[in-house]
Design a protein around this motif. Structure first.
Motif, PDB file in Angstrom:
ATOM      1  N   THR A 191      -6.339  -3.174   1.614  1.00  0.00           N
ATOM      2  CA  THR A 191      -5.249  -3.354   2.575  1.00  0.00           C
ATOM      3  C   THR A 191      -5.731  -2.803   3.898  1.00  0.00           C
TER       4      THR A 191
ATOM      5  N   VAL B   1       0.774  -7.527   5.154  1.00  0.00           N
ATOM      6  CA  VAL B   1      -0.403  -6.669   5.035  1.00  0.00           C
ATOM      7  C   VAL B   1      -1.652  -7.543   4.910  1.00  0.00           C
TER       8      VAL B   1
ATOM      9  N   GLU C 255       5.459   5.101  -2.212  1.00  0.00           N
ATOM     10  CA  GLU C 255       4.240   4.336  -1.996  1.00  0.00           C
ATOM     11  C   GLU C 255       4.245   3.121  -2.914  1.00  0.00           C
TER      12      GLU C 255
ATOM     13  N   THR D 211      -1.244   1.768   5.867  1.00  0.00           N
ATOM     14  CA  THR D 211      -2.082   1.095   4.877  1.00  0.00           C
ATOM     15  C   THR D 211      -3.291   1.968   4.564  1.00  0.00           C
ATOM     16  N   GLN D 212      -3.582   2.136   3.280  1.00  0.00           N
ATOM     17  CA  GLN D 212      -4.736   2.916   2.816  1.00  0.00           C
ATOM     18  C   GLN D 212      -5.784   1.921   2.330  1.00  0.00           C
ATOM     19  N   TYR D 213      -6.845   1.781   3.104  1.00  0.00           N
ATOM     20  CA  TYR D 213      -7.772   0.665   2.949  1.00  0.00           C
ATOM     21  C   TYR D 213      -8.437   0.614   1.574  1.00  0.00           C
TER      22      TYR D 213
ATOM     23  N   ASN E 208      -6.048   0.541  -1.594  1.00  0.00           N
ATOM     24  CA  ASN E 208      -5.072  -0.550  -1.532  1.00  0.00           C
ATOM     25  C   ASN E 208      -3.628  -0.093  -1.811  1.00  0.00           C
ATOM     26  N   ARG E 209      -3.194   0.881  -0.983  1.00  0.00           N
ATOM     27  CA  ARG E 209      -1.821   1.365  -1.095  1.00  0.00           C
ATOM     28  C   ARG E 209      -1.079   1.176   0.225  1.00  0.00           C
ATOM     29  N   LEU E 210       0.233   0.960   0.108  1.00  0.00           N
ATOM     30  CA  LEU E 210       1.128   0.937   1.254  1.00  0.00           C
ATOM     31  C   LEU E 210       2.006   2.180   1.164  1.00  0.00           C
TER      32      LEU E 210
ATOM     33  N   SER F 118      -5.849  -8.134   4.248  1.00  0.00           N
ATOM     34  CA  SER F 118      -6.738  -7.607   3.213  1.00  0.00           C
ATOM     35  C   SER F 118      -8.044  -7.046   3.749  1.00  0.00           C
TER      36      SER F 118
ATOM     37  N   ASP G 285      -4.548  -3.896   7.752  1.00  0.00           N
ATOM     38  CA  ASP G 285      -3.554  -3.703   8.811  1.00  0.00           C
ATOM     39  C   ASP G 285      -2.210  -4.243   8.343  1.00  0.00           C
ATOM     40  N   LEU G 286      -1.138  -3.934   9.111  1.00  0.00           N
ATOM     41  CA  LEU G 286       0.182  -4.418   8.741  1.00  0.00           C
ATOM     42  C   LEU G 286       1.013  -4.691   9.971  1.00  0.00           C
TER      43      LEU G 286
END
Length: 561
Positions: free
Chosen positions: A363, A376, A355, A336-338, A341-343, A378, A365-366
């Motif tokens: 985002t 995921v 991605e 997760t890219q905080y 907001n990318r996975l 927020s 943690d997951l």
């Protein structure tokens, strides 16, 4: 042995094309009938073991390639180094000067190994593994039949309803049939994936039993010992894989049903229906040999005092703001890219797979929900705090759950999501069936970068402001709290291995530390020398004993225990 095993190794040296009929296991030579007696008399210092050459040729190549002589010095193996787990000749001893206390005569290790309980236990384990696979396969096949029958029964309900409501039900029928088919397909697909996995495991171990019978009759003691150790490790890995799948509830039964709803039964336009799928714990029980398994696991799984990690991979995940990382069931990795907001989904070799750009603000943690779904959190979102469920296969959001508190660390446990809340503080539980939220504890303090892990009916939460790791049960009762403001400064990511050892990413002390299962001891296992630069997130994959660590500088390291 000569390259042409049809010629006697003795006669062929004299240019006599005499066919070989026997194999001397002790001298690793092919002999004809004429030379056998002379060979025994000339080397009468000990008894020699002869077997028919035809039987010896039936052994697999990896067994016949094991020779009684040292590959380096071409001298006969006489001793065994227990520290390095290998046979050695008398010339090798000079390379093992520090292993004096661990060197024993080779005969002490290999003698009577064919009749040892370890050999018998391994044979039984292979049989048990085959039984387990057959049992699990039958359960999955029966479940497929049940799902099909339940599907047919549900279709009949829809047909009966269709007759009652006549033409006004056309649109409703189409929607219900679509839901029903999708649910049945999803259930069947998951079961078939498990069946494929079981078939793969069975294919890998199907030859072990015949191999053991062959080497017991025809291979030398040394060959039997070394091959048995190798097969033992492989069988243990397969057992661990089945046990992990069982622990992850991959063998749970699906239940298929259809419920028809009508608020006003006499008004046809109000009729509707819902397709629901449930998973019930499997009744299958795996067969284990407790004594042998304890012996194997002691060699495979590290205890707290013996934990050592070896870095096997390092790569750039494509972001410097990674706050969550996990190893997916298929071996890929998710991050997760905080801020952006990318996975990010990366292949097992670290290269980018794809991605997913999420619509919401942040985002954090997951956690893995099933083989194709991750949840995921927020974190401190600009909008209403929430949790998103993402289907990795379709790369789409399947559900959005609004939370009462800013949601940081998150873990999936038995159809529920457990998350660390901040403002208001608390450990929250969210039922995925109803989206209802309850509070496990409001006294366990979590911070803005608290992470949570679960293992063996216990939760573990980090607090980067108080520099603590707290262990508590399902009811929020604290079992222990560990604090070390010298070696564990700003603990963030947390994950648990198969022994209950607690791995913690310590941001400001720049290390990964391990806390013992009872919470009384801790030690540092990784630091900047191992490639750490302010580690923030980590994940321990118990199936493969691998630890994934994400650094704040934008690098990721994968370690193997």
């Amino acid at each position: 042995m000569t390259s042409n095993t049809s010629l006697c190794d003795i006669c062929s040296l004299r240019y006599i094309s005499n066919p070989s009929t026997h194999w001397c296991q002790d001298c690793d030579e092919a002999l004809c009938s004429d030379c056998k007696e002379h060979h025994t008399l000339s080397k009468a210092t000990r008894d020699h073991t002869f077997i028919p050459i035809a039987d010896y040729k039936k052994l697999p190549v990896f067994i016949t390639d094991i020779k009684p002589n040292c590959e380096i010095h071409n001298e006969k193996y006489q001793n065994y180094c227990q520290k390095h787990d290998c046979p050695i000749c008398y010339k090798c001893i000079q390379d093992h000067v520090k292993c004096t206390d661990n060197i024993v005569p080779l005969e002490m290790v290999t003698q009577h190994f064919k009749t040892s309980h370890i050999f018998d236990d391994l044979t039984q384990s292979i049989s048990d593994l085959e039984t387990n696979i057959k049992q699990l396969r039958k359960g999955r096949e029966d479940n497929l039949v049940e799902i099909a029958d339940q599907y047919k029964s549900s279709v009949m309900k829809i047909k009966e309803l269709r007759i009652k409501v006549n033409h006004n039900l056309d649109s409703i029928e189409q929607e219900l049939m679509s839901q029903l088919k999708d649910a049945e397909s999803k259930c069947s697909q998951e079961i078939k994936e498990i069946l494929q996995c079981l078939n793969k495991v069975e294919l890998e171990i199907c030859n072990y039993d015949s191999t053991l019978k062959g080497i017991k009759q025809h291979a030398s003691e040394l060959q039997v010992y070394l091959v048995t150790r190798e097969i033992e490790k492989q069988v243990s890995e397969q057992e661990k894989k089945l046990k992990s799948m069982m622990e992850n509830k991959l063998f749970d039964y699906f239940t298929f049903s259809l419920e028809i709803h009508s608020e006003r039964e006499n008004i046809l336009s109000d009729l509707c229906g819902t397709v629901s799928v449930e998973k019930n714990p499997t009744k299958d029980k795996l067969i284990y040999s407790k004594s042998r398994q304890a012996q194997i696991l002691s060699n495979v799984i590290n205890s707290f005092d013996n934990i050592k990690l070896r870095r096997i991979q390092k790569f750039n995940p494509g972001s410097k703001s990674v706050t969550g990382c996990i190893i997916l069931p298929d071996g890929r990795m998710a991050f997760t890219q905080y801020q952006k907001n990318r996975l990010l989904i990366r292949k097992a070799d670290g290269n980018l797979d794809f991605e997913i750009q999420l619509l919401e603000n942040c985002t954090f943690d997951l956690t893995v929900v099933d083989v194709a779904t991750v949840a995921v959190s927020s974190g401190a979102s600009m909008y209403k705090p929430h949790i998103q469920l993402i289907d990795i296969n379709s790369r789409e959001k399947t559900n959005l759950i609004h939370t009462k508190s800013s949601c940081y660390g998150i873990v999936y446990v038995d159809e529920t999501l457990i998350c660390c809340g901040n403002v208001p503080n608390g450990i929250y539980k969210i039922d995925l069936k109803s989206n209802q939220t309850s509070v496990i504890s409001s006294t366990i303090v979590s911070a803005t970068k608290s992470y949570i892990a679960y293992f063996n009916s216990k939760f573990y939460v980090t607090n980067d402001r108080e520099h603590t790791i707290t262990c508590f049960d399902n009811h929020g009762t604290v079992i222990w709290t560990y604090e070390d403001r010298i070696n564990i400064i700003t603990p963030q990511g947390v994950s648990i291995d198969s022994n209950g050892n607690v791995f913690v990413a310590c941001f400001h002390s720049n290390n990964v530390s391990v806390i013992s299962p009872e919470g009384s001891r801790a030690k540092q296992v990784l630091d900047h020398k191992d490639g750490l630069h302010n580690p923030s997130a980590l994940h321990y994959e118990r199936t493969t004993n691998r630890l994934l660590v994400a650094n704040n500088n934008g690098t990721v390291c994968l370690f193997e225990a």
